[in-house]
Design a protein around this motif. Structure first.
Motif, PDB file in Angstrom:
ATOM      1  N   VAL A 256       0.868  -1.177   0.000  1.00 12.03           N
ATOM      2  CA  VAL A 256       0.000   0.000   0.000  1.00 12.03           C
ATOM      3  C   VAL A 256       0.904   1.225   0.000  1.00 12.03           C
ATOM      4  O   VAL A 256       1.638   1.453   0.957  1.00 12.03           O
ATOM      5  CB  VAL A 256      -0.921   0.030   1.240  1.00 12.03           C
ATOM      6  N   PRO A 257       0.900   2.023  -1.067  1.00 14.90           N
ATOM      7  CA  PRO A 257       1.751   3.217  -1.093  1.00 14.90           C
ATOM      8  C   PRO A 257       1.267   4.267  -0.100  1.00 14.90           C
ATOM      9  O   PRO A 257       0.081   4.345   0.215  1.00 14.90           O
ATOM     10  CB  PRO A 257       1.604   3.729  -2.533  1.00 14.90           C
ATOM     11  N   ASP A 258       2.197   5.074   0.388  1.00 19.25           N
ATOM     12  CA  ASP A 258       1.870   6.215   1.244  1.00 19.25           C
ATOM     13  C   ASP A 258       1.695   7.432   0.345  1.00 19.25           C
ATOM     14  O   ASP A 258       2.658   8.064  -0.072  1.00 19.25           O
ATOM     15  CB  ASP A 258       2.997   6.446   2.263  1.00 19.25           C
ATOM     16  N   TYR A 259       0.439   7.764   0.052  1.00 23.73           N
ATOM     17  CA  TYR A 259       0.162   8.850  -0.886  1.00 23.73           C
ATOM     18  C   TYR A 259       0.425  10.228  -0.280  1.00 23.73           C
ATOM     19  O   TYR A 259       0.431  11.226  -0.986  1.00 23.73           O
ATOM     20  CB  TYR A 259      -1.291   8.766  -1.380  1.00 23.73           C
ATOM     21  N   THR A 260       0.646  10.280   1.032  1.00 21.02           N
ATOM     22  CA  THR A 260       0.945  11.568   1.659  1.00 21.02           C
ATOM     23  C   THR A 260       2.427  11.897   1.587  1.00 21.02           C
ATOM     24  O   THR A 260       2.828  13.018   1.904  1.00 21.02           O
ATOM     25  CB  THR A 260       0.511  11.563   3.136  1.00 21.02           C
ATOM     26  N   PHE A 261       3.248  10.938   1.198  1.00 26.28           N
ATOM     27  CA  PHE A 261       4.695  11.124   1.193  1.00 26.28           C
ATOM     28  C   PHE A 261       5.090  12.120   0.103  1.00 26.28           C
ATOM     29  O   PHE A 261       4.709  11.971  -1.062  1.00 26.28           O
ATOM     30  CB  PHE A 261       5.387   9.780   0.955  1.00 26.28           C
ATOM     31  N   SER A 262       5.846  13.135   0.463  1.00 30.13           N
ATOM     32  CA  SER A 262       6.233  14.170  -0.500  1.00 30.13           C
ATOM     33  C   SER A 262       7.725  14.152  -0.806  1.00 30.13           C
ATOM     34  O   SER A 262       8.228  15.018  -1.513  1.00 30.13           O
ATOM     35  CB  SER A 262       5.831  15.553   0.022  1.00 30.13           C
ATOM     36  N   GLY A 263       8.466  13.175  -0.249  1.00 27.49           N
ATOM     37  CA  GLY A 263       9.894  13.077  -0.525  1.00 27.49           C
ATOM     38  C   GLY A 263      10.171  12.323  -1.810  1.00 27.49           C
ATOM     39  O   GLY A 263       9.261  11.993  -2.583  1.00 27.49           O
ATOM     40  N   LYS A 264      11.437  12.036  -2.062  1.00 30.34           N
ATOM     41  CA  LYS A 264      11.840  11.334  -3.263  1.00 30.34           C
ATOM     42  C   LYS A 264      11.642   9.833  -3.074  1.00 30.34           C
ATOM     43  O   LYS A 264      12.112   9.251  -2.100  1.00 30.34           O
ATOM     44  CB  LYS A 264      13.307  11.623  -3.578  1.00 30.34           C
ATOM     45  N   GLY A 265      10.942   9.199  -4.005  1.00 27.54           N
ATOM     46  CA  GLY A 265      10.690   7.776  -3.926  1.00 27.54           C
ATOM     47  C   GLY A 265       9.234   7.467  -3.627  1.00 27.54           C
ATOM     48  O   GLY A 265       8.361   8.340  -3.677  1.00 27.54           O
ATOM     49  N   MET A 266       8.940   6.204  -3.345  1.00 31.57           N
ATOM     50  CA  MET A 266       7.598   5.752  -2.987  1.00 31.57           C
ATOM     51  C   MET A 266       7.669   5.054  -1.630  1.00 31.57           C
ATOM     52  O   MET A 266       8.269   3.997  -1.503  1.00 31.57           O
ATOM     53  CB  MET A 266       7.058   4.789  -4.057  1.00 31.57           C
ATOM     54  N   ARG A 267       7.077   5.671  -0.613  1.00 29.16           N
ATOM     55  CA  ARG A 267       7.134   5.094   0.729  1.00 29.16           C
ATOM     56  C   ARG A 267       6.028   4.057   0.903  1.00 29.16           C
ATOM     57  O   ARG A 267       4.878   4.278   0.516  1.00 29.16           O
ATOM     58  CB  ARG A 267       7.016   6.182   1.799  1.00 29.16           C
ATOM     59  N   ILE A 268       6.391   2.930   1.507  1.00 29.65           N
ATOM     60  CA  ILE A 268       5.453   1.826   1.725  1.00 29.65           C
ATOM     61  C   ILE A 268       4.707   2.044   3.035  1.00 29.65           C
ATOM     62  O   ILE A 268       5.311   2.199   4.093  1.00 29.65           O
ATOM     63  CB  ILE A 268       6.212   0.477   1.762  1.00 29.65           C
ATOM     64  N   ASP A 269       3.365   2.035   2.944  1.00 30.30           N
ATOM     65  CA  ASP A 269       2.546   2.248   4.139  1.00 30.30           C
ATOM     66  C   ASP A 269       1.910   0.959   4.643  1.00 30.30           C
ATOM     67  O   ASP A 269       1.318   0.929   5.707  1.00 30.30           O
ATOM     68  CB  ASP A 269       1.453   3.287   3.843  1.00 30.30           C
ATOM     69  N   GLY A 270       2.000  -0.104   3.861  1.00 29.26           N
ATOM     70  CA  GLY A 270       1.444  -1.387   4.280  1.00 29.26           C
ATOM     71  C   GLY A 270       1.890  -2.479   3.318  1.00 29.26           C
ATOM     72  O   GLY A 270       2.178  -2.211   2.151  1.00 29.26           O
ATOM     73  N   ILE A 271       1.957  -3.708   3.804  1.00 26.44           N
ATOM     74  CA  ILE A 271       2.443  -4.835   3.001  1.00 26.44           C
ATOM     75  C   ILE A 271       1.464  -5.998   3.128  1.00 26.44           C
ATOM     76  O   ILE A 271       1.034  -6.348   4.233  1.00 26.44           O
ATOM     77  CB  ILE A 271       3.853  -5.267   3.450  1.00 26.44           C
ATOM     78  N   THR A 272       1.106  -6.591   1.991  1.00 24.92           N
ATOM     79  CA  THR A 272       0.196  -7.726   1.973  1.00 24.92           C
ATOM     80  C   THR A 272       0.970  -9.025   2.164  1.00 24.92           C
ATOM     81  O   THR A 272       1.971  -9.268   1.474  1.00 24.92           O
ATOM     82  CB  THR A 272      -0.576  -7.780   0.638  1.00 24.92           C
ATOM     83  N   ASP A 273       0.509  -9.840   3.101  1.00 23.84           N
ATOM     84  CA  ASP A 273       1.178 -11.109   3.401  1.00 23.84           C
ATOM     85  C   ASP A 273       1.256 -11.990   2.154  1.00 23.84           C
ATOM     86  O   ASP A 273       0.290 -12.114   1.387  1.00 23.84           O
ATOM     87  CB  ASP A 273       0.414 -11.875   4.486  1.00 23.84           C
TER      88      ASP A 273
END
Length: 548
Positions: free
Chosen positions: A472-489
């Motif tokens: 699940v991407p963190d859509y609030t992240f404004s830095g460089k890259g794509m921050r992970i906000d959740g991971i599916t087992d």
């Protein structure tokens, strides 16, 4: 300009103040009902959606707000929900193939019955300019059933030489032009994914039977085939719930939130359990609906707001913005009178960073000078996004040249899963969002907003990709890259040891600078590929091997 707006804000906000404890208690009351098991996930066109709509309409009525649907508070719309089947069969050399086990009817198939010989037509591609014409080698093909591989000579991926010929419907049209009376698709290799059986997707029906075979039987030229397809579109209805405050003003503000969700796990669910489960959708989007109801009740009491207000609880958002699209096609007020639209989708999980992402900043010049005022934002950290187009109902209004704002407190690991429940809602955070909207409304008040289109780069079409990391991407992240906000087992990221909070910066040779770059990178891979994924984990850079 900013100082002037702040003075207006302070003067006007006082007239619309509400007891915070009461508002938060109402939030909880709304969400505990809307996200209860009794409503079974509020899927559009179900009894649970009907119960939710009645609840919302009753809240508008109790608040004394005028009905503004096409029938009282309601505005119904019809949508394609699936297919119904009568007598369908598929027989190979006299042996019946089991529907849904070994084959399914493609959603664009035509109806009809065909008994004929099979002819193997390769990939069914006729591309003479590329040196490939599958039909030149076929003899006496007229009137036969064509067997076609869903892949292409170099697979299905964005850089395929044959990309222009990947579409299966066009391949059926080409097959018919070359004599086919029916088409059987199959997938004998590993260079393409199987097509989806999505009967709720609206698609032009062709005029010959088309099926996809997934069993293990071997085909050969001359096999005896009998196919019969009797399939009809099935429709259901959903409903928007609409209320109106008429302040005898020349302009109207639309405030909206969708109230539908995924039911028992409609398409889009990220749940991987063995049995179906209720997807209650407390954050998505009982939270936005609860804020909508409290804003309506508060604004109804105000006497110093010089615009009219239209409150819309949309249905069908999860199925493709159906409700908001229907409203803008058949509005119950003149859209020329709409000054701007505020949409709230997933505003119930404000975390310790207090980050509220506000999309649509680029849709009017005033937003850039207004939305991040300290007086308005209060204790919120505002992340500004210019986009007017996004995966929620504000898009339908932006496409009508109406300025929009879309509020979002962030993704989480419970997104589109049964675990998105009311006990995880941050009611204090919801009150901050509610106050923020009241402050924006108060600050704008009687000003007429200019609409501006957002830059093409902000709304570029997302690439198509056939694999996923399972995050699940963190859509609030404004830095460089794509921050992970959740991971599916059990998905690639989990298997590779990636963690929540990791920031993806590179996938193979592809640098990941933002969400669009991440999706572009994903589009470079296909099922079975292995690559190195580099992430920032705190101050360290970590590289892992990922298998899609």
């Amino acid at each position: 300009m900013k100082k002037y707006l702040a003075i207006v804000l302070i003067a006007s906000a006082c007239s619309t103040s509400e007891n915070p404890k009461r508002v938060k208690a109402n939030f909880q009351r709304h969400i505990e009902y809307l996200a209860s098991d009794e409503l079974k996930g509020r899927e559009t066109g179900t009894e649970g959606e009907e119960m939710a709509a009645e609840y919302i309409a009753n809240e508008f009525k109790i608040a004394g707000i005028e009905a503004k649907g096409s029938e009282g508070y309601y505005q119904e719309f019809e949508f394609l929900s699936g297919k119904t089947f009568a007598e369908n069969h598929f027989m190979l050399n006299g042996e019946e193939i089991q529907k849904d086990e070994d084959y399914f009817v493609m959603n664009f198939s035509g109806n009809g019955e065909v008994k004929s010989e099979l002819i193997i037509a390769g990939f069914g591609i006729q591309a003479e300019e590329l040196g490939l014409d599958e039909y030149k080698r076929l003899r006496k093909a007229e009137g036969k059933v064509f067997l076609i591989d869903v892949s292409s000579p170099d697979g299905i991926h964005p850089h395929s030489k044959y990309k222009a010929y990947h579409d299966l419907r066009n391949r059926v049209r080409t097959a018919k032009e070359n004599g086919a009376k029916a088409v059987i698709f199959y997938n004998p290799g590993e260079l393409a994914n199987d097509p989806r059986k999505n009967y709720a997707r609206k698609m032009e029906r062709l005029d010959i039977p088309v099926v996809f075979y997934s069993g293990e039987k071997e085909f050969k030229n001359g096999d005896s085939v009998s196919i019969k397809v009797e399939m009809e579109d099935e429709y259901r209805s959903g409903k928007n719930v609409i209320a109106y405050i008429d302040n005898n003003a020349s302009a109207t503000v639309v405030i909206g939130a969708h109230y539908d969700h995924l039911g028992m796990g409609d398409e889009g669910s990220l749940y991987r359990g063995e049995s179906e489960a209720i997807h209650n959708g407390a954050d998505d989007n009982a939270s936005g609906t609860a804020v909508l109801l409290e804003l309506a009740r508060t604004i109804q009491k105000s006497r110093k707001l010089n615009q009219n207000f239209l409150f819309i609880a949309f249905s069908g958002e999860e199925k493709g913005l159906l409700g908001s699209g229907h409203f803008t096609d058949e509005p119950t007020i003149d859209l020329e009178d709409v000054n701007y639209m505020i949409n709230m989708d997933m505003v119930g999980r404000l975390d310790s960073t207090r980050t509220l992402t506000v999309f649509g900043i680029g849709t009017s010049p005033i937003w850039d000078s207004l939305v991040d005022l300290e007086t308005i934002a209060g204790s919120l950290n505002i992340v500004e996004k210019p986009d007017g187009v996004g995966p929620s109902d504000h898009t339908s209004f932006y496409l009508e040249d109406i300025p929009v704002l879309h509020l979002f407190t962030g993704a989480h690991s419970d997104y589109h899963k049964p675990s998105d429940d009311f006990d995880k809602i941050n009611y204090d955070g919801m009150y901050k969002v509610y106050s923020y909207v009241m402050n924006v409304v108060s600050a704008v008040n009687d000003q007429k907003l200019e609409f501006t289109k957002t830059k093409e780069g902000d709304n570029q079409q997302a690439p198509r990709f056939s694999v996923t990391l399972g995050v699940v991407p963190d859509y609030t992240f404004s830095g460089k890259g794509m921050r992970i906000d959740g991971i599916t087992d059990g998905r690639p990221a989990d298997n590779a040891g990636l963690l929540k909070g990791d920031v993806v910066i590179r996938m193979g040779e592809n640098e990941v600078t933002d969400m669009m770059a991440y999706m572009n990178a994903l589009s470079m891979f296909k099922k079975g590929d292995t690559t190195r994924v580099s992430v920032k984990r705190g101050s360290e850079e970590v590289s892992v091997e990922v298998v899609f």
